[in-house]
Design a protein around this motif. Structure first.
Motif, short mmCIF file in Angstrom:
data_model
loop_
_atom_site.label_atom_id
_atom_site.label_comp_id
_atom_site.label_asym_id
_atom_site.label_seq_id
_atom_site.Cartn_x
_atom_site.Cartn_y
_atom_site.Cartn_z
N LEU A 71 0.84 -1.19 0.00
CA LEU A 71 0.00 0.00 0.00
C LEU A 71 0.88 1.24 0.00
O LEU A 71 1.80 1.35 0.80
CB LEU A 71 -0.89 0.00 1.25
CG LEU A 71 -1.69 1.29 1.54
CD1 LEU A 71 -2.80 1.47 0.52
CD2 LEU A 71 -2.25 1.24 2.97
N ILE A 72 0.59 2.18 -0.90
CA ILE A 72 1.30 3.46 -0.92
C ILE A 72 0.36 4.51 -0.34
O ILE A 72 -0.75 4.73 -0.84
CB ILE A 72 1.73 3.85 -2.33
CG1 ILE A 72 2.68 2.79 -2.89
CG2 ILE A 72 2.42 5.22 -2.33
CD1 ILE A 72 3.17 3.07 -4.30
N THR A 73 0.79 5.15 0.73
CA THR A 73 -0.05 6.11 1.43
C THR A 73 0.11 7.51 0.86
O THR A 73 0.96 7.77 0.00
CB THR A 73 0.33 6.16 2.93
OG1 THR A 73 1.60 6.83 3.07
CG2 THR A 73 0.42 4.76 3.51
N ASN A 74 -0.71 8.45 1.37
CA ASN A 74 -0.61 9.83 0.91
C ASN A 74 0.63 10.55 1.44
O ASN A 74 0.85 11.71 1.15
CB ASN A 74 -1.88 10.63 1.26
CG ASN A 74 -2.18 10.61 2.75
OD1 ASN A 74 -1.31 10.43 3.58
ND2 ASN A 74 -3.45 10.80 3.09
N SER A 107 3.53 8.96 0.86
CA SER A 107 4.50 8.25 0.03
C SER A 107 5.19 7.11 0.77
O SER A 107 6.29 6.70 0.41
CB SER A 107 5.56 9.22 -0.53
OG SER A 107 4.96 10.18 -1.36
N GLU A 108 4.55 6.58 1.80
CA GLU A 108 5.07 5.39 2.48
C GLU A 108 4.67 4.15 1.68
O GLU A 108 3.58 4.09 1.11
CB GLU A 108 4.50 5.28 3.89
CG GLU A 108 4.81 6.45 4.79
CD GLU A 108 3.89 6.49 5.99
OE1 GLU A 108 4.39 6.58 7.12
OE2 GLU A 108 2.64 6.44 5.78
N VAL A 109 5.56 3.17 1.64
CA VAL A 109 5.24 1.89 1.00
C VAL A 109 5.06 0.86 2.11
O VAL A 109 6.04 0.37 2.70
CB VAL A 109 6.36 1.46 0.03
CG1 VAL A 109 5.99 0.15 -0.65
CG2 VAL A 109 6.61 2.54 -1.02
N VAL A 110 3.81 0.56 2.43
CA VAL A 110 3.48 -0.28 3.58
C VAL A 110 3.33 -1.73 3.12
O VAL A 110 2.60 -2.02 2.16
CB VAL A 110 2.18 0.19 4.25
CG1 VAL A 110 1.91 -0.63 5.51
CG2 VAL A 110 2.26 1.68 4.59
N ALA A 111 4.02 -2.63 3.81
CA ALA A 111 3.95 -4.04 3.44
C ALA A 111 4.03 -4.91 4.69
O ALA A 111 4.70 -4.56 5.66
CB ALA A 111 5.09 -4.40 2.48
N TYR A 112 3.32 -6.04 4.63
CA TYR A 112 3.41 -7.06 5.68
C TYR A 112 4.22 -8.21 5.11
O TYR A 112 3.90 -8.77 4.06
CB TYR A 112 2.02 -7.53 6.09
CG TYR A 112 2.02 -8.55 7.21
CD1 TYR A 112 2.50 -8.21 8.47
CD2 TYR A 112 1.54 -9.84 7.00
CE1 TYR A 112 2.50 -9.14 9.51
CE2 TYR A 112 1.53 -10.77 8.03
CZ TYR A 112 2.02 -10.42 9.28
OH TYR A 112 2.02 -11.33 10.30
N LYS A 121 6.19 -8.99 10.11
CA LYS A 121 6.53 -7.60 10.42
C LYS A 121 5.82 -6.69 9.43
O LYS A 121 5.54 -7.08 8.29
CB LYS A 121 8.04 -7.37 10.34
CG LYS A 121 8.63 -7.57 8.94
CD LYS A 121 10.13 -7.30 8.93
CE LYS A 121 10.70 -7.47 7.51
NZ LYS A 121 12.17 -7.21 7.48
N ILE A 122 5.53 -5.48 9.85
CA ILE A 122 4.95 -4.48 8.96
C ILE A 122 5.98 -3.37 8.80
O ILE A 122 6.59 -2.91 9.78
CB ILE A 122 3.61 -3.95 9.50
CG1 ILE A 122 2.98 -3.00 8.47
CG2 ILE A 122 3.72 -3.33 10.86
CD1 ILE A 122 1.53 -2.66 8.76
N THR A 123 6.21 -2.96 7.57
CA THR A 123 7.21 -1.95 7.27
C THR A 123 6.62 -0.85 6.42
O THR A 123 5.65 -1.09 5.68
CB THR A 123 8.43 -2.58 6.55
OG1 THR A 123 9.33 -1.55 6.15
CG2 THR A 123 7.98 -3.36 5.32
N THR A 124 7.16 0.35 6.53
CA THR A 124 6.71 1.47 5.69
C THR A 124 7.74 1.82 4.63
O THR A 124 7.65 2.86 3.99
CB THR A 124 6.43 2.71 6.56
OG1 THR A 124 7.60 3.06 7.29
CG2 THR A 124 5.29 2.45 7.52
#
Length: 252
Positions: A71-74, A76-81, A120-123
């Motif tokens: 997921l790319i947030t507003n 500009s983070e790239v969030v992934a599990y 783990k969840i990363t941004t």
């Protein structure tokens, strides 16, 4: 029960062909409030390849084999599990990758369906995107709704993240999740359908959203470490037609 229910509450959705689960069912179990701060975000996803399974897994690029979603947030983070291969459960990453590759190639379903590991969840999850770009995989982008407050809530709670396990075989009763079901289980996203396999994710999301292949310019931007945030238009995103969504993404 094969239908997909899109709802802002914890509505029933189908899990495989057995008992139904709920969007946000883990959030509900933890008595977290229903989010109301929906924003527009991008989802990037791709279906894995099977032509070089051993090479992909042993080189640490398992998402090229299995497929992936982020997921790319507003912001500009790239969030992934992702599976946490640096946890104490893994004595040697190289040894783990070799064992995992052999089990996948031999189609050892008993082992794979039992396998799970700390997640783990990363941004900053761009390395998997770069691996997919370099492998020439077909990366699709589509616009969804996500909750910034729920995302922050999960990111700031090691207990909630640690209550889940990254797994090959999804089992919500055990909190065994993967890269896509994690977002729905915690109600981070509002309108993503529930699906375990990335091939099913692509089939269902292509019917709901306007899939856009990642462009050459966007791929180059990722290589340069630049991530462009999605347009902020959550108020009318839910009621847009596919043509309206396309018009927005062409402008973005």
């Amino acid at each position: 029960m094969n239908s997909i229910h899109r709802t802002c509450s914890y509505g029933l959705i189908a899990e495989a062909k057995s008992s139904p689960v709920k969007i946000g069912h883990l959030a509900f179990a933890e008595a977290l409030r229903i989010p109301d701060d929906w924003e527009s975000g991008w989802v990037l996803s791709w279906v894995g390849r099977r032509c070089s399974i051993m090479e992909d897994i042993q080189s640490g690029k398992a998402t090229n084999m299995a497929g992936h979603m982020c997921l790319i947030t507003n912001k500009s983070e790239v969030v992934a599990y992702l599976p946490d291969l640096e946890c104490s459960e893994v004595a040697s990453v190289d040894h783990f990758n070799k064992v995992f590759a052999k089990k996948v190639v031999s189609k050892d379903r008993t082992w794979l369906e039992r396998w799970n590991i700390r997640g783990k969840i990363t941004t900053t999850g761009t390395s998997e995107i770069l691996d997919a770009i370099d492998a020439g995989l077909d990366i699709q982008k589509y616009q969804v709704l996500y909750s910034p407050s729920r995302l922050r809530e999960i990111l700031s709670s090691p207990r909630l993240v640690g209550s889940c396990r990254y797994a090959w075989n999804i089992d919500t009763t055990k909190r065994h999740l993967n890269c896509n079901t994690f977002f729905q289980a915690w109600h981070i996203t509002k309108d993503l359908p529930w699906a375990h396999k990335m091939s099913d994710v692509h089939k269902q999301t292509s019917a709901l959203f306007n899939h856009i292949p990642l462009s050459w310019a966007e791929k180059q931007a990722f290589r340069l470490g630049t991530v462009r945030a999605p347009p902020r238009n959550p108020n009318n995103l839910e009621t847009q037609t596919r043509s309206e969504t396309q018009a927005i993404t062409q402008v973005a």
